[in-house]
Design an enzyme around this catalytic site. Structure first.
Site, PDB file in Angstrom:
ATOM      1  N   PHE A  96      38.363  19.267  57.513  1.00  0.00           N
ATOM      2  CA  PHE A  96      37.133  18.753  58.633  1.00  0.00           C
ATOM      3  C   PHE A  96      38.176  17.948  59.459  1.00  0.00           C
ATOM      4  CE2 PHE A  96      38.294  14.917  55.839  1.00  0.00           C
ATOM      5  CZ  PHE A  96      38.226  14.130  56.606  1.00  0.00           C
ATOM      6  N   LYS A 147      36.194  30.407  58.228  1.00  0.00           N
ATOM      7  CA  LYS A 147      35.409  29.601  57.465  1.00  0.00           C
ATOM      8  C   LYS A 147      35.948  28.244  57.740  1.00  0.00           C
ATOM      9  CE  LYS A 147      34.639  27.241  54.446  1.00  0.00           C
ATOM     10  NZ  LYS A 147      34.103  25.660  54.478  1.00  0.00           N
ATOM     11  N   GLU A 180      32.543  22.509  56.503  1.00  0.00           N
ATOM     12  CA  GLU A 180      31.211  22.434  56.732  1.00  0.00           C
ATOM     13  C   GLU A 180      30.689  20.974  57.217  1.00  0.00           C
ATOM     14  OE1 GLU A 180      33.286  22.606  54.302  1.00  0.00           O
ATOM     15  OE2 GLU A 180      32.175  21.728  52.273  1.00  0.00           O
ATOM     16  N   ARG A 181      31.609  20.024  57.247  1.00  0.00           N
ATOM     17  CA  ARG A 181      31.372  18.843  57.716  1.00  0.00           C
ATOM     18  C   ARG A 181      31.235  18.548  59.180  1.00  0.00           C
ATOM     19  NH1 ARG A 181      35.318  16.296  53.943  1.00  0.00           N
ATOM     20  NH2 ARG A 181      34.479  17.007  51.876  1.00  0.00           N
ATOM     21  N   SER A 241      43.341  19.893  51.273  1.00  0.00           N
ATOM     22  CA  SER A 241      43.745  19.193  50.309  1.00  0.00           C
ATOM     23  C   SER A 241      44.349  19.994  49.247  1.00  0.00           C
ATOM     24  CB  SER A 241      42.828  18.568  49.446  1.00  0.00           C
ATOM     25  OG  SER A 241      41.758  19.382  49.023  1.00  0.00           O
ATOM     26  N   CYS A 298      46.896  14.551  58.214  1.00  0.00           N
ATOM     27  CA  CYS A 298      47.716  14.948  57.355  1.00  0.00           C
ATOM     28  C   CYS A 298      49.180  14.481  57.763  1.00  0.00           C
ATOM     29  CB  CYS A 298      47.857  16.550  57.048  1.00  0.00           C
ATOM     30  SG  CYS A 298      48.548  17.374  58.510  1.00  0.00           S
ATOM     31  N   GLU A 322      46.876  10.482  47.991  1.00  0.00           N
ATOM     32  CA  GLU A 322      46.793  10.632  49.243  1.00  0.00           C
ATOM     33  C   GLU A 322      45.590   9.984  49.588  1.00  0.00           C
ATOM     34  OE1 GLU A 322      45.397  14.421  51.113  1.00  0.00           O
ATOM     35  OE2 GLU A 322      46.517  13.940  52.921  1.00  0.00           O
TER      36      GLU A 322
END
Ligand code: NAD
Length: 502
Positions: A154, A178, A181-182, A231, A286, A387
């Site tokens: 996201f 893909k 979805e957020r 992640s 990240c 994290e």
């Protein structure tokens, strides 16, 4: 411009928006207001299959399209993204929450990969050796893998997909993406621009959704390679499942980036860098700095400067040009980040600035958490080990450079790191010995340019190749070597021996 109604975000299959057939859907929030603004269908297995089938059908012509044709499409796409970058940035801010200037930076860094991919004529050149044996020549070429898939997080909804598909398309592959979805709208916007740029239908497809869609891509026999960014637990799962299914996989995971500050560093420079890299994009990067490792007396001189800068930060709606930091992606994530502050205090860290008390006027339901500063953070504490992925910066105090290096080496992640010093010898030693994939010297967020490749070490990357740049070309192509001879009548005849090279 967004295909479909403003309320429903659809898949993009074979060059058009596809009606969702799923009974499952996700809510897309505006994180600054806390309101649901759209919904997104979660793709079913048949919908993913349809996308892959279209990508496979389109491969027949795209993999043979001339270098000139592929270059022109990418070049036209580059122009369209550049022309529409403000629109893309706005769409991104409304679903992700990051401030507009940061969103624009994201689009620009993604665009650099498109620009690199426009050089495919140079990038895809093979090698040739004449006379490897008498009157025998040998050469190599790089050919596409086939249908490839990308699964993205996201936090960079425009840039991270652009780390993948421009490279894959340049190499002659077709693509199924893909996205997260957020914040899925940006991807659909870009799909439409690719079509406008002249990309044939079916070459680039988007399926929205969750684990169901991802698992189908991992299983699908017609998907040859998968690029993942997200992640670490999911990256590991993707790598293990994909490779077990015989696919080529690169899976980039999470991070805990340490910034070492030596006592001789320019403390104003280090404070500016720590605040920018710790709180930019609300720490949802990240490559964010989440631990400052202050050597010797550095902490006592650095912390007041950081606190001064935090006090001046403006947190608010990302669409407001005055805002420097926006909200977090969801309420649940905000609460999880906040819980690390409480746990940090219980475990012995000192909370010097507590972002949990922040209220943003007029945005009381937004997912905001203010910049937070912890001191005396130590290995073993959850705020050090995990994290956090939020605006929480921890300071660890160590006596020596060697202690700082040991901390970094003993941490499971190895994405990025930085050192701040005025000592060239110390900086050189650091960059040579540190076990981390991306290193900054007086640069807090060392994200490689598009013509280098991006990737961490240890639990931050599963797979052999980094993403985009030269490694991207290697990942999305297979090497073929040809040995060629135009036989001279003198050398004819049956020979059962293994040929001796003469
Ligand atoms: P995430 O791992 O939750 O999701 C990433 C993608 O995987 C999404 O598309 C999601 O739908 C899918 N997914 C989630 N759970 C899944 C499951 N159980 N099975 C299959 N697919 C699943 O990550 P996120 O929260 O979207 O993004 C933040 C994370 O991404 C952070 O850990 C951050 O460090 C990492 N990240 C890493 C890099 C890098 O280059 N190393 C870059 C950006 C973000």
């Amino acid at each position: 411009m967004l295909p479909g109604s403003m309320d429903t975000i659809r898949n993009w299959i074979n060059g058009r928006a596809a009606e969702s057939k799923s009974e499952r859907h996700g809510e897309v929030f505006n994180p600054a207001t806390g309101e649901v603004q759209k919904s997104v269908g979660f793709s079913t297995v048949p919908e993913v299959d349809e996308a892959v089938a279209n990508a496979k059908a389109a491969l027949a012509s795209w993999q043979h399209a001339s270098i000139a044709t592929r270059t022109r499409v990418l070049f036209a796409y580059r122009e369209l993204v550049n022309r529409n970058k403000n629109e893309i940035a706005k769409l991104l801010t409304m679903e992700h929450g990051k401030v507009l200037s940061d969103a624009l930076g994201e689009v620009t860094r993604g665009l650099e990969v498109v620009e690199y991919a426009c050089g495919l004529a140079e990038l895809l050149k093979g090698e040739i050796s004449e006379n490897v044996s008498t009157e025998v020549d040998s050469y190599s070429m790089r050919q596409p893998v086939g249908v490839v898939a990308g699964i993205t997080p996201f936090n960079f909804p425009a840039m991270v997909p652009m780390w993948m598909y421009p490279m894959a398309l340049a190499c002659g592959n077709t693509f199924v993406l893909k996205p997260s979805e957020r914040d899925p709208s940006v991807t659909l916007y870009c799909a439409q621009l690719l079509k406008e740029a002249g990309l044939p239908d079916g070459v680039f497809n988007v399926v929205h959704g969750d684990k169901v869609a991802v698992d189908r891509l991992l299983d699908h026999p017609d998907v040859g390679a998968l690029s993942f960014v997200g992640s670490t637990p999911i990256a590991k799962y993707i790598y293990e499942t994909g490779t077990r299914n015989g696919k080529r996989v690169q899976a980039l995971g999470g991070a805990k980036n340490h910034m070492v500050v030596l006592p001789d560093a320019d403390m104003d420079l280090a404070a500016d860098a720590a605040v920018g890299a710790g709180y930019g994009s609300a720490g949802e990067r990240c490559m964010a700095i989440s631990v400052l490792v202050a050597v010797g007396n550095a902490a006592d001189r650095l912390i007041p400067k950081i606190m001064e800068r935090i006090a001046a930060l403006k947190v608010g709606n990302g669409l407001d040009p005055e805002s420097q930091m926006g909200p977090l992606i969801t309420r649940a994530h905000r609460d999880k980040v906040a819980s690390y502050v409480g746990r940090g205090a219980e475990e012995g860290a000192a909370v010097l600035v507590d972002g949990r008390t922040l209220k943003v006027k007029g945005h009381e339901n937004g997912f905001f958490l203010g910049p937070t500063l912890l001191d005396h953070v130590k290995p073993g504490m959850s705020c050090y080990q995990d994290e956090i992925f939020g605006p929480v910066l921890g300071v660890s105090r160590v006596a020596t450079y060697e202690e700082a290096i040991r901390m970094i080496h003993e941490h499971p992640y190895g994405n990025g790191t930085a050192i701040f010093t005025n000592d060239g010898g110390a900086a050189r030693k650091f960059r040579h010995e540190i076990q981390v994939g991306m290193v900054g010297i007086n640069v807090p967020i060392p994200v490689p340019m598009s013509y280098y490749s991006f990737g961490g070490w240890k639990q931050s990357l599963f797979g052999d190749l980094h993403i985009y740049g030269p490694d991207g070309i290697r990942f999305y192509t297979r090497n073929k070597v040809v040995i060629e001879r135009w036989p001279d009548p003198r050398f004819r005849g049956v020979d059962l021996g293994f040929p001796q090279n003469k």
